[in-house]
Write a protein that holds these residues in place. Sequence first.
Motif, short mmCIF file in Angstrom:
data_model
loop_
_atom_site.label_atom_id
_atom_site.label_comp_id
_atom_site.label_asym_id
_atom_site.label_seq_id
_atom_site.Cartn_x
_atom_site.Cartn_y
_atom_site.Cartn_z
N PRO A 6 9.39 10.07 0.58
CA PRO A 6 9.32 11.47 1.04
C PRO A 6 8.77 11.53 2.46
CG PRO A 6 8.37 11.23 -1.16
CD PRO A 6 8.61 9.84 -0.65
N CYS A 7 9.39 12.34 3.31
CA CYS A 7 9.00 12.43 4.72
C CYS A 7 8.17 13.68 4.95
CB CYS A 7 10.25 12.45 5.59
SG CYS A 7 9.91 12.09 7.31
N PHE A 8 7.15 13.58 5.78
CA PHE A 8 6.24 14.69 6.04
C PHE A 8 6.44 15.20 7.46
CE2 PHE A 8 4.45 12.25 2.63
CZ PHE A 8 3.93 13.20 1.76
N PRO A 9 6.30 16.52 7.66
CA PRO A 9 6.52 17.08 9.00
C PRO A 9 5.39 16.78 9.97
CG PRO A 9 5.84 18.79 7.48
CD PRO A 9 6.06 17.57 6.65
N SER A 10 4.20 16.45 9.46
CA SER A 10 3.04 16.18 10.32
C SER A 10 2.04 15.34 9.56
CB SER A 10 2.38 17.49 10.76
OG SER A 10 1.81 18.14 9.64
N LEU A 11 1.07 14.80 10.29
CA LEU A 11 0.02 14.03 9.63
C LEU A 11 -0.79 14.90 8.67
CD1 LEU A 11 -1.52 11.74 12.43
CD2 LEU A 11 -0.60 10.99 10.23
N GLU A 12 -1.09 16.15 9.15
CA GLU A 12 -1.93 17.03 8.33
C GLU A 12 -1.27 17.38 7.00
OE1 GLU A 12 -3.25 17.97 12.59
OE2 GLU A 12 -1.44 17.35 11.54
N ALA A 13 0.06 17.25 6.94
CA ALA A 13 0.77 17.59 5.70
C ALA A 13 0.63 16.50 4.64
CB ALA A 13 2.24 17.84 6.01
N ILE A 14 0.19 15.33 5.01
CA ILE A 14 0.02 14.25 4.04
C ILE A 14 -1.24 14.53 3.22
CG2 ILE A 14 -0.36 11.77 3.75
CD1 ILE A 14 1.06 11.35 6.44
N PRO A 15 -1.14 14.57 1.89
CA PRO A 15 -2.31 14.96 1.08
C PRO A 15 -3.37 13.87 0.95
CG PRO A 15 -0.44 14.44 -0.33
CD PRO A 15 0.08 14.37 1.07
N GLU B 257 -4.72 13.58 18.62
CA GLU B 257 -5.57 14.69 18.21
C GLU B 257 -5.42 14.95 16.72
OE1 GLU B 257 -7.81 16.06 19.92
OE2 GLU B 257 -7.30 15.98 22.05
N SER B 258 -4.20 14.84 16.21
CA SER B 258 -3.96 14.99 14.77
C SER B 258 -4.67 13.89 13.98
CB SER B 258 -2.46 14.96 14.47
OG SER B 258 -1.80 16.03 15.10
N CYS B 259 -4.70 12.68 14.55
CA CYS B 259 -5.40 11.58 13.90
C CYS B 259 -6.89 11.89 13.75
CB CYS B 259 -5.22 10.28 14.69
SG CYS B 259 -3.55 9.58 14.63
N ILE B 260 -7.46 12.50 14.80
CA ILE B 260 -8.88 12.88 14.73
C ILE B 260 -9.09 13.89 13.61
CG2 ILE B 260 -10.76 14.01 15.96
CD1 ILE B 260 -9.70 12.83 18.55
N ARG B 261 -8.22 14.90 13.58
CA ARG B 261 -8.37 15.94 12.55
C ARG B 261 -8.19 15.35 11.14
NH1 ARG B 261 -5.47 18.84 16.61
NH2 ARG B 261 -3.47 18.45 15.58
N LYS B 262 -7.37 14.31 11.05
CA LYS B 262 -7.10 13.69 9.75
C LYS B 262 -8.15 12.65 9.38
CE LYS B 262 -4.40 13.06 6.17
NZ LYS B 262 -4.27 14.08 5.11
N GLY C 106 0.81 -1.21 0.00
CA GLY C 106 0.00 0.00 0.00
C GLY C 106 0.85 1.27 0.00
N LYS C 107 0.19 2.39 0.28
CA LYS C 107 0.87 3.68 0.34
C LYS C 107 1.48 3.87 1.72
CE LYS C 107 -2.25 5.76 -3.05
NZ LYS C 107 -3.26 6.83 -3.30
N LEU C 108 2.74 4.36 1.74
CA LEU C 108 3.48 4.45 2.99
C LEU C 108 4.01 5.87 3.16
CD1 LEU C 108 4.66 2.99 5.45
CD2 LEU C 108 6.60 2.31 4.03
N TYR C 109 3.74 6.46 4.35
CA TYR C 109 4.12 7.85 4.60
C TYR C 109 4.90 7.97 5.92
CZ TYR C 109 0.36 8.56 1.20
OH TYR C 109 -0.44 8.50 0.08
N PRO C 110 6.21 8.19 5.87
CA PRO C 110 6.94 8.48 7.11
C PRO C 110 6.65 9.91 7.56
CG PRO C 110 8.43 8.58 5.22
CD PRO C 110 7.09 8.15 4.69
N VAL C 111 6.51 10.10 8.88
CA VAL C 111 6.26 11.42 9.44
C VAL C 111 7.35 11.72 10.46
CG1 VAL C 111 4.66 12.86 10.76
CG2 VAL C 111 3.77 11.20 9.10
N ASN C 112 8.16 12.74 10.15
CA ASN C 112 9.24 13.17 11.05
C ASN C 112 9.66 14.57 10.62
OD1 ASN C 112 11.69 13.65 12.41
ND2 ASN C 112 12.19 11.46 12.46
N PRO C 113 9.43 15.58 11.45
CA PRO C 113 9.76 16.96 11.03
C PRO C 113 11.25 17.19 10.82
CG PRO C 113 9.17 16.89 13.35
CD PRO C 113 8.85 15.54 12.80
#
Length: 720
Positions: free
Chosen positions: A303-312, A332-337, A287-294
């Motif tokens: 590609p690494c994303f600074p936050s969950l919300e930054a993942i499109p 809380e970010s999971c809820i927003r996402k 599947g699609k894989l997104y590392p998150v680390n600012p």
Amino acid sequence: MNVVREWAELMEQCKIGDAPVAMTEYQGTKQLADLGFPVVEGYLATTEDEAVQYSRQIGYPVVMKIMSPQILHKSDVGGVVLGIQNDSDAKDTFGLLLRNARQYNSAAIIHGVLVQKMQPKGLELIVGVNRDPVFGHMAFVGAGGTTVELLKDFSMRLLPINEVEAGSMLQQMKIYPLLSGYRGANPLDEASVIQLLMKLNTLCSELPQIKEVDLNPVFVYEHGIAISDVRILLEKSRQNTPANRIKQRYLDKMFNPKSIAVIGASSNVKKNGGRLFHYIVKHGYKGKLYPVNPGAEEILGYPCFPSLEAIPETIDLACIIVRAEQTPEVLESCIRKGIKAAIIYSSGFAEIGWEGQLLQQKITEIADRGGISLCGPNSIGIASPILNTYTAFGMALQTDHPISGPIGFVSQSGAMGSALLSRAWEQGVGFSRWISVGNEADMAIPDFIKFLVDDPETKVITAFIEGIKDGSAFIDAAEAARQARKPLVLYKTGISEVGQRAVQSHTGALAGNDQAYQCVFAKVGAIRVENVSELIDVSRGFMMPVLPKGNRIGVVTASGGACSVIADGCSAIGLNVPQLSTGTQQVIAECIPPFGAVQNPVDVTAELLSKPDMFKRVLQAVVADPNVDALLIMLTTSADPVASVVARAIVEVRDQADKPILVGRLGADFLAPQALQYFREHQVPVFPTPDRVVKVMKYLVEFGMHQYGKEEILINLINK
């Protein structure tokens, strides 16, 4: 029921709180008598004159007992006198009991002296109920009197029970022959004991505040029974917090995610976040894989994303592997996402003490508010080998060749679970799902068992359990597994807490924590293994396509010594090695040399090495015998290429048989690599020692008896 209302009023009068409140024996006896229980006639005397009056009214001889809520074990303090024959003795005994009570505890509240009819001798039983804090009321019956804790000959069942189950409880006791008529003696009144158990069954359903009912001794006669001593404990009824069933619908996203975000991913594989991300990539997640680390631009080419919300894109599963104190904000970010499934790997929660408990409560509240199905915290993760999805960081995933298979595994110990995973892979055993539940702040063992019941990839469910929080949820999940005919194989750590509870009552001594688990596992048809290694062995055994319909085992070996070992092993654990039919013996005699054995166990002798084809005919004859429910084959030191011919014969017979076939092989693996590979390719588990293959057969029979409702065979197996 008026009596139940009276009991509720009594509890209110006692100002019952968190600690149990004990009725005096007189109170308990009166209440049970009003309900029609066969208690011995008795009256409460508060003066010497009343003691004499009641003794005359009942008729000598009588028994007298001190009544005080502070004196529970009356006999130990000189609070019981038997065989009082006249008015003078009754008067003297009344004074003696008061003196003994005050000498034992000068502050004790004395309600008076209970005067009862002296019962003739009969078989003494203990019958009662204990409410387990996890699973609820347990009924028990056993050898009674003063030796109850010494003998510990008793049977337990989770309530509610029916009359058939009550009868089987009696049959499970070692002293049952004394009830049914030992050495020509007349049988005693079994039916009345069964009805007593059924009365307790009804009482507990109508009065959940009952903590314990201890009836000991209950005298059993040829006609009728008499309850001579009563002890009842009441306490507040505790209700388990119901599991959040709505959130179970999101477990599919946890196990079969189409997109994963790893919050706390790292390129450093020495860190847990690095190992986790590395294993997801290494083992071919589709599947699609997104590392998150600012602090990173990319990790392992992603590609690494600074936050969950930054993942499109939308995310199915959040893998949260950050410091404990950062976890609430990530949720809380999971809820927003809009994420509905998350695994929290971080430690530092309830397992470290009060502060961690508060933090765990906080993340649970956030998950509830967001409708998030949560695994963990303090989890090693989840693996779905069947889908090449490994959201876990256990070192077992260092392997380059993980194996998928039909076994779903759940563990409350991440380290033990990971070790067992590696051992299973080493033996060629594959898993559909592997789950480390962590602290179970949200989703717990029963939720994951229920998921595996509904999972089409899982045929056998295995669990490493330290304790269950929600007993009713576990029972529901186990019942679902039984209905789905999926074996539930459990290893439960922790031995009974009898030593801490026995100081209060006989029921506490008998109905310890471990006994309660054992009782529930038996009730729901779960298979409890005795050691950790058996988790793998028994799960492999259940890969057989059919179950035994009885405990009659046909045995075929190539060694007289192996015949003896297998026969002894079967006998020791309640498996029957029956005589084969005359027709079967004739067929075998035509195949093997005259110095072999055509009886069961069958010894085909070392001729197997020179005539391996005859082995197949012998197997076919034994497995087709009407006196045989399953076939156990014990090989010794055959080597390739003969071993491969034998392996093919076993697989061919297995594929045509409607009975399970288990294989043991004592010889070294290096002698027969081709044969062992053939067995693995055709999903035939091979066990390395006679004791292990016999033990697995016992568990197969036990589960089969649950499925086919053969209680009498089950009792024999459980007693063994």
